[in-house]
Design an enzyme around this catalytic site. Structure first.
Site, PDB file in Angstrom:
ATOM      1  N   HIS A 168       0.840  -1.191   0.000  1.00 47.60           N
ATOM      2  CA  HIS A 168       0.000   0.000   0.000  1.00 47.60           C
ATOM      3  C   HIS A 168       0.875   1.240   0.000  1.00 47.60           C
ATOM      4  CE1 HIS A 168      -2.237   3.179   2.415  1.00 47.60           C
ATOM      5  NE2 HIS A 168      -2.901   3.102   1.278  1.00 47.60           N
ATOM      6  N   SER A 169       0.547   2.201  -0.842  1.00 50.13           N
ATOM      7  CA  SER A 169       1.250   3.483  -0.886  1.00 50.13           C
ATOM      8  C   SER A 169       2.746   3.242  -1.123  1.00 50.13           C
ATOM      9  CB  SER A 169       0.977   4.255   0.405  1.00 50.13           C
ATOM     10  OG  SER A 169       1.514   5.556   0.349  1.00 50.13           O
ATOM     11  N   MET A 170       3.593   3.779  -0.274  1.00 55.98           N
ATOM     12  CA  MET A 170       5.034   3.627  -0.464  1.00 55.98           C
ATOM     13  C   MET A 170       5.493   2.192  -0.269  1.00 55.98           C
ATOM     14  SD  MET A 170       6.245   6.495  -1.427  1.00 55.98           S
ATOM     15  CE  MET A 170       7.996   6.188  -1.232  1.00 55.98           C
TER      16      MET A 170
END
Length: 936
Positions: A168-170
């Site tokens: 998720h995300s980074m």
């Protein structure tokens, strides 16, 4: 302050507020369903080798479990397929509970005991989207975690050889960064699924480590794409609800034609069709279900582990995330049908359209459409049914007489929210004589089947998109008068992300009866960002027409597909939406605003220095900031530089001078060029640059007004704690004390965090501003209370010619109007400097926060992005504490110093839009000569 200036900046701030409101709230409501845990979630820590635990004390690895499963896996003797969840920026390892809980429920329905083991990594909720120093550390820990996970399966006869990563995300960026490690075995990971991960570029480039990390990842995946072809990567963006990571950044930077890399938006995922914000994409039930279904379909029943075949992985991911047909290609085809089986259940359709509703009683029913008489007049066959069972329903007859041999054409079925749709091109059916549509409902379920022959040319209309500067005052209308089931509207001249349309679709029907709902699909051919809107009939529906990516060259335009009700009229009206245009500009070019805010404050400081040089007095801060808007002096040279860089001889000169590439505006396409630092660039229309400058100047203007208000309020609070002062030297430091504090702060920054020492120096200068504010208030009150004759005598002592009165008042008493004017001049100067000093403090705040959160693990920030900046910036801050207008006016360096802010502003606009951390360096370059004026 002129009223016109206030009105202008008020209007500019209003436009900025409208854009921000549209960016933050101008999207559909959250239509995601929440995922719930049926039993209490447990996170069992997985022990790691001592060396790993010592190197990464802040990180951890956990196994997710619930209820009985958590008890069964207490000894960590596992037999499922391993999946590892990676949280993103400031994300918790407990976010894996949605994926883990749904996977557990799914395993209960699986035959043969197939299940997955969901692991999750604790990255200590680090702010890696803003501080890049931890990204490489997280990547190394991820490598160790994968090896630790695979060691848990050594007792199996066929242990897994790889782990599926869900980031998720980074966390998704860190997953792809694994392959940059020199000792990483690429066979350990064969599938990566990322959610709202900014793969193209960081959202904000606040330190060089972040850009270096992105550059290394991009070079690995682009330059060695052939070696990584066996690694399948799926990237899912959240859509317009995610204002933190725009979906255009989630596109995977890979060579064109790479078959194992998929990028799309959640609104285009079948059976999902919703936009998610940056956090809800983790727990959105519709998307989690699609992910879990894909994971279980990837498990090989024989080995009970994930398939490593690239073809298998792409087939499964395409089935669940791109186009959801009735079955996957490798599934066993259903038995063919024959007229001889149920001769009484066959009906040949000779009309142009079929509309059939099944009865309540179960029956076998087939409809036969002859192709021979339709090939010349029609180009396509369209059919839809609200029977959403995933079974074959449309066949092609090869034998015209008996239709014994059939081919299943249902694999091209597309799932829409209210029904499934199949569109067949007759040019691809040369070997087929008849089309066979099944309307059987043996279970007694009622549904509707609608089919028709279509002429694609006659059902395709074009409507020009209004110009972005029409401000919604003009509209483009088109009426759909035909009675077909599908109409295609081509939106001409709609291909840039700064365009934003408000599309209204009005439907009217002469006869009111129950009909299947209409579906309006915005189809973007060059990127998987389609969006669907379902509407009842009749109705008036508004569709938001915006793009996540601009059109690459030689691509077809955007289409609006109208799945309509028969015998109804539709009218489509297209207008430009100014608020959405402003929101789109901020979505894609928001980092430009702080750059121009810094430019405005730097030019305001230049105005102060010029005023001191000319009249030996500083200008009012609000007037100086108001005059900081000078696009003709900043944007024009930048535009000239941009034009010159198109010439080869100037590029050679640029290279000889070792200048970095010129920063353009952020890229908006998934097919782009890159800077050396790995940041995508694109040429945007230059008329937008003055708009960013106006917004940045508005932020500087009203931000400085807020700073003045805060200083006044804090000075009122601190006034009782200080003895009243009437000297302009209040808050200054003796030279020895100044030297001692400077050395102490430099050492503090070296042993702990450079941002901490810079922040401390900023507070010391802010104290100087507060003391000047208290002194100004004290002098004003004293002079107001003094006898009139005394004030006249004081004023008379300073009389003379106007030139001497406007320059200095060295002979005036401390309690005089002249002394008050000196304090006010110093206050205006330091208020302007304090506003300028605030920018570096804001840019280094993420590294300071990261250091505070990890203080219990290490007293020193390593690596520290502020170390090259901290010592010179501290020296400048400390020297300018003792600065006043008298010292500056007497300095021989002032004429040269007043000329430096303008070229630094031009350089800032040239090199900082995609490298925000450079703003601090340009400000430092302009402040060093100013600090030298205090000494010389």
């Amino acid at each position: 302050m002129k009223l016109a200036t206030v009105a202008f900046y008020g209007f500019a701030l209003g436009l900025l507020a409208v854009g921000l409101r549209e960016l933050l709230t101008g999207f559909e409501e959250n239509r995601c369903s929440m995922t719930y845990m049926f039993e209490y979630p447990e996170y069992r820590r997985v022990s790691l080798p001592r060396r790993v635990a010592r190197l990464y004390p802040a990180y951890g690895l956990y196994l997710y479990g619930e209820g009985v499963y958590a008890q069964e896996t207490r000894t960590l003797k596992l037999s499922g397929a391993p999946v590892l969840f990676l949280p993103g920026n400031a994300g918790s390892y407990k976010q894996a509970r949605s994926l883990g809980s749904v996977a557990l429920r799914k395993a209960e329905d699986m035959e043969g005991g197939l299940h997955v083991n969901v692991f999750t990594v604790d990255f200590n909720e680090e702010l890696v989207a803003l501080y890049g120093g931890s990204l490489l550390r997280q990547t190394h820990f991820l490598h160790e975690s994968i090896k630790a996970i695979l060691r848990l399966y050594k007792h199996l006869k066929t242990p897994p050889q790889s782990v599926v990563l869900v980031g998720h995300s980074m966390g998704g960026v860190v997953a792809r960064a694994l392959f940059t490690l020199p000792r990483f075995n690429t066979n350990l990971v064969s599938l990566i699924i990322t959610q709202a991960s900014p793969h193209l570029a960081p959202v904000l480039a606040l330190d060089p480590y972040l850009l270096d990390f992105y550059s290394a990842v991009r070079q690995k995946w682009v330059n060695q794409a052939r070696k990584l072809r066996n690694v399948t990567v799926l990237s899912v963006g959240g859509g317009y609800r995610d204002y933190q990571v725009r979906s255009g950044l989630t596109s995977l930077p890979c060579p064109p034609g790479d078959p194992n890399k998929l990028s799309l938006v959640a609104t285009a995922v079948p059976r999902t069709w919703v936009s998610t914000d940056h956090l809800s994409i983790v727990w959105c039930k519709e998307l989690v279900l699609a992910t879990v279904r894909a994971l279980f379909d990837l498990i090989n029943p024989e080995t009970r582990q994930f398939s490593v075949s690239p073809e298998k992985k792409m087939a499964v991911l395409s089935h669940h995330f791109i186009r959801h047909p009735v079955r996957m290609l490798e599934e066993t085809q259903e038995p063919s049908v024959s007229i001889s089986d149920f001769p009484e259940s066959w009906s040949e359709v000779n009309t142009l359209r079929l509309a059939y509703s099944t009865p309540k009683e179960g029956q076998v029913k087939y409809f036969l459409f002859a192709l021979s008489s339709r090939r010349k007049a029609y180009s396509h066959f369209y059919c839809r049914s609200n029977n959403l069972e995933l079974s074959s329903w449309v066949y092609g007859c090869v034998n015209a007489s008996s239709c014994v041999q059939t081919v299943d054409l249902s694999t091209a079925t597309e799932l829409l929210p209210p029904y499934k749709v199949l569109v067949l091109s007759l040019s691809n059916l040369s070997s087929v004589t008849h089309l066979l549509v099944s309307a059987s409902n043996l279970n007694g379920k009622q549904f509707t089947v609608e089919c028709e022959w279509q002429r694609r040319a006659s059902q395709t209309l074009s409507v020009p998109a209004p110009h972005v500067l029409s401000f919604g005052l003009t509209a483009s209308d088109v009426s759909v008068n035909s009675s077909g089931l599908l109409h295609i509207i081509r939106l001409q001249h709609f291909h840039q992300v700064y365009q934003a349309l408000r599309i209204h679709v009005a439907s009217q029907c002469k006869v009111h009866k129950d009909r299947l709902p209409s579906v309006y699909r915005m189809h973007v051919p060059w990127f998987g960002e389609d969006s669907l809107t379902t509407a009842s009939v009749p109705s008036v529906t508004e569709i938001s027409g915006m793009l996540h990516t601009s059109r690459p060259d030689n691509s077809s335009g955007v289409f609006l597909l109208l799945h309509t009700a028969p015998n109804c009229q539709y009218k489509v009206s297209v207008r430009t939406s100014l608020p959405r245009v402003l929101g789109q500009i901020l979505r894609f070019c928001g980092p430009m605003v702080p750059v121009y805010t810094a430019v405005t404050l730097l030019l305001a400081c230049r105005g102060q220095l010029c005023s001191i040089l000319k009249s030996r007095r500083s200008a009012d801060m609000s007037q100086a900031v108001g005059k900081g808007l000078q696009p003709h002096q900043v944007n024009l040279p930048v535009y000239i530089l941009h034009m010159l860089l198109s010439c080869s001889w100037f590029q050679d000169v640029w290279s000889v001078l070792y200048l970095p590439p010129m920063d353009a505006l952020p890229s908006t396409t998934h097919d782009m060029t890159f800077h050396e630092g790995g940041v995508p660039v694109e040429e945007w229309p230059h008329p937008l640059a003055p708009l960013f400058y106006i917004w940045g100047a508005a932020v500087a203007f009203w931000g400085s007004a807020l700073l003045r208000l805060i200083v006044r309020l804090i000075s009122l609070i601190l006034a009782p704690l200080h003895r009243p002062s009437v000297s302009r030297d209040c808050g200054t430091l003796p030279r020895r004390t100044l030297l001692l504090i400077t050395l102490s702060l430099a050492v503090l920054g070296g042993v702990s965090c450079g941002a901490l020492s810079i922040f401390a120096a900023f507070l010391l200068h802010l104290y100087r501003v507060l003391r000047l504010q208290m002194t100004e208030r004290s002098l004003s009150h004293m002079l107001n209370l003094a006898p009139r004759q005394h004030k006249e005598a004081e004023n008379g002592s300073a009389e003379g010619d106007s030139q001497s009165r406007s320059t200095e008042c060295n002979g005036a008493p401390l309690l005089s109007e002249c002394a008050l004017q000196e304090v006010r001049d110093d206050l205006q100067l330091h208020l302007c400097l304090s506003a300028l000093f605030t920018l570096p403090v804001m840019l280094i705040a993420p590294s300071l926060l990261h250091w505070v959160r990890n203080l219990r693990y290490s007293p020193q920030l390593d690596p520290d992005p502020c170390w090259p900046l901290s010592v010179p910036l501290i020296i400048v801050y400390m020297l300018l504490i003792n600065c006043n207008t008298l010292k500056l006016s007497n300095s021989k360096l002032l004429p040269l110093t007043s000329c430096i802010p303008l070229p630094m502003s031009i350089a800032m606009v040239t090199f900082s839009p995609l490298h925000l951390y450079r703003v601090s360096y340009f400000l430092l370059a302009a402040l060093v000569p100013l600090a030298s004026c205090v000494l010389l």
